[in-house]
Design a protein around this motif. Structure first.
Motif, short mmCIF file in Angstrom:
data_model
loop_
_atom_site.label_atom_id
_atom_site.label_comp_id
_atom_site.label_asym_id
_atom_site.label_seq_id
_atom_site.Cartn_x
_atom_site.Cartn_y
_atom_site.Cartn_z
N GLN A 49 42.02 12.59 -4.34
CA GLN A 49 42.23 11.70 -3.20
C GLN A 49 42.70 12.49 -1.98
O GLN A 49 42.21 12.30 -0.86
CB GLN A 49 43.25 10.63 -3.56
CG GLN A 49 43.44 9.57 -2.48
CD GLN A 49 44.49 8.54 -2.87
OE1 GLN A 49 45.58 8.89 -3.31
NE2 GLN A 49 44.15 7.27 -2.74
N VAL A 78 31.14 9.53 -4.85
CA VAL A 78 32.44 8.97 -5.24
C VAL A 78 32.26 7.48 -5.48
O VAL A 78 31.80 6.75 -4.60
CB VAL A 78 33.50 9.20 -4.14
CG1 VAL A 78 34.80 8.51 -4.52
CG2 VAL A 78 33.73 10.68 -3.90
N LYS A 80 34.01 3.84 -6.24
CA LYS A 80 35.31 3.22 -6.00
C LYS A 80 35.32 1.79 -6.50
O LYS A 80 34.28 1.11 -6.54
CB LYS A 80 35.65 3.24 -4.51
CG LYS A 80 35.77 4.63 -3.90
CD LYS A 80 36.26 4.57 -2.47
CE LYS A 80 37.71 4.17 -2.39
NZ LYS A 80 38.25 4.24 -1.01
N ILE A 87 39.54 5.20 -6.41
CA ILE A 87 38.45 6.01 -6.95
C ILE A 87 38.40 5.81 -8.46
O ILE A 87 39.44 5.85 -9.13
CB ILE A 87 38.67 7.49 -6.61
CG1 ILE A 87 38.70 7.69 -5.09
CG2 ILE A 87 37.57 8.36 -7.23
CD1 ILE A 87 39.15 9.08 -4.67
#
Length: 213
Positions: A49, A78, A80, A87
């Motif tokens: 992060q 990524v 999410k 994440i």
């Protein structure tokens, strides 16, 4: 410029096992590319992060495994959880440092637009650019200087100062940012105290007869 992350191999594949990893502050990930075997790994949530916040998603990463080996990679995707804004999975892609790659780089606005000070509204058309370059020549950001941007004016790809060795994968006339006039608020009608007399239909004359129409 590259940054470092540490990763460990994982064997867990079930949803419950992956969720347990996340509950322990780890993020499931996969490492692939360059015709090498895919590896299931996991990384520290806080580290990944922080890396994304500082360097973006497409910067070069020195990914060090638990056996001490290090590979040059980029964060290719990524995933999410949008409800929790967390994440849940990361894809790392190996890169050849001697071969050009296509990647993205964020745009950084520099200064405060004159048009914004005059009440105009800043409109972004895109917040990142797709570029092609050697991994070692990828810039952290592409600066866009907006101080002299007035209402009704815009900045296109052609106006940018692109570093040497970087090819922008966009049309040169594509707009990056513009300043548009402020939206006018609708004017509300003021209430009136004047009392309007009702219209008399079929008024009668002095003899009680309806007037001719």
């Amino acid at each position: 410029m590259s940054s470092a992350l540490r990763a460990e191999l994982r064997n867990n594949q079930s949803c419950s096992e992956l969720n347990q990893l996340r509950n322990n502050g780890r993020i499931p990930a996969v490492l692939y590319g360059l015709n090498q075997q895919n590896q299931n790994i996991h990384v520290d949530y806080s580290d990944i992060q922080q890396h994304i916040r500082r360097h973006g998603k497409s910067s070069i990463v020195d990914l060090t495994m638990q056996d001490g080996t290090t590979e040059k990679v980029i964060i290719n995707e990524v995933q999410k959880d949008n409800l929790k804004d967390r994440i849940v999975h990361v894809d790392f892609k190996r890169v050849n440092m001697n071969k050009p790659m296509v990647t993205t780089v964020p745009i950084a606005l520099i200064g405060e637009a004159t048009g914004a000070k005059q009440g105009g509204v800043v409109q972004f058309q895109t917040r990142e650019l797709e570029i092609r370059c050697l991994p070692t020549e990828r810039p952290e950001t592409i600066p866009v200087y907006v101080s002299e941007l007035e209402i009704g004016s815009s900045i296109t790809i052609a106006d940018l100062d692109i570093p040497s060795g970087v090819e922008v994968q966009h049309e040169m006339n594509e707009v990056i940012v513009s300043i548009v006039p402020p939206r006018l608020q609708p004017v509300e009608e003021e209430p009136t105290d004047e009392i309007q007399e009702p219209e008399v239909v079929g008024a009668r004359d002095s003899h009680g007869l309806d007037e001719a129409k």
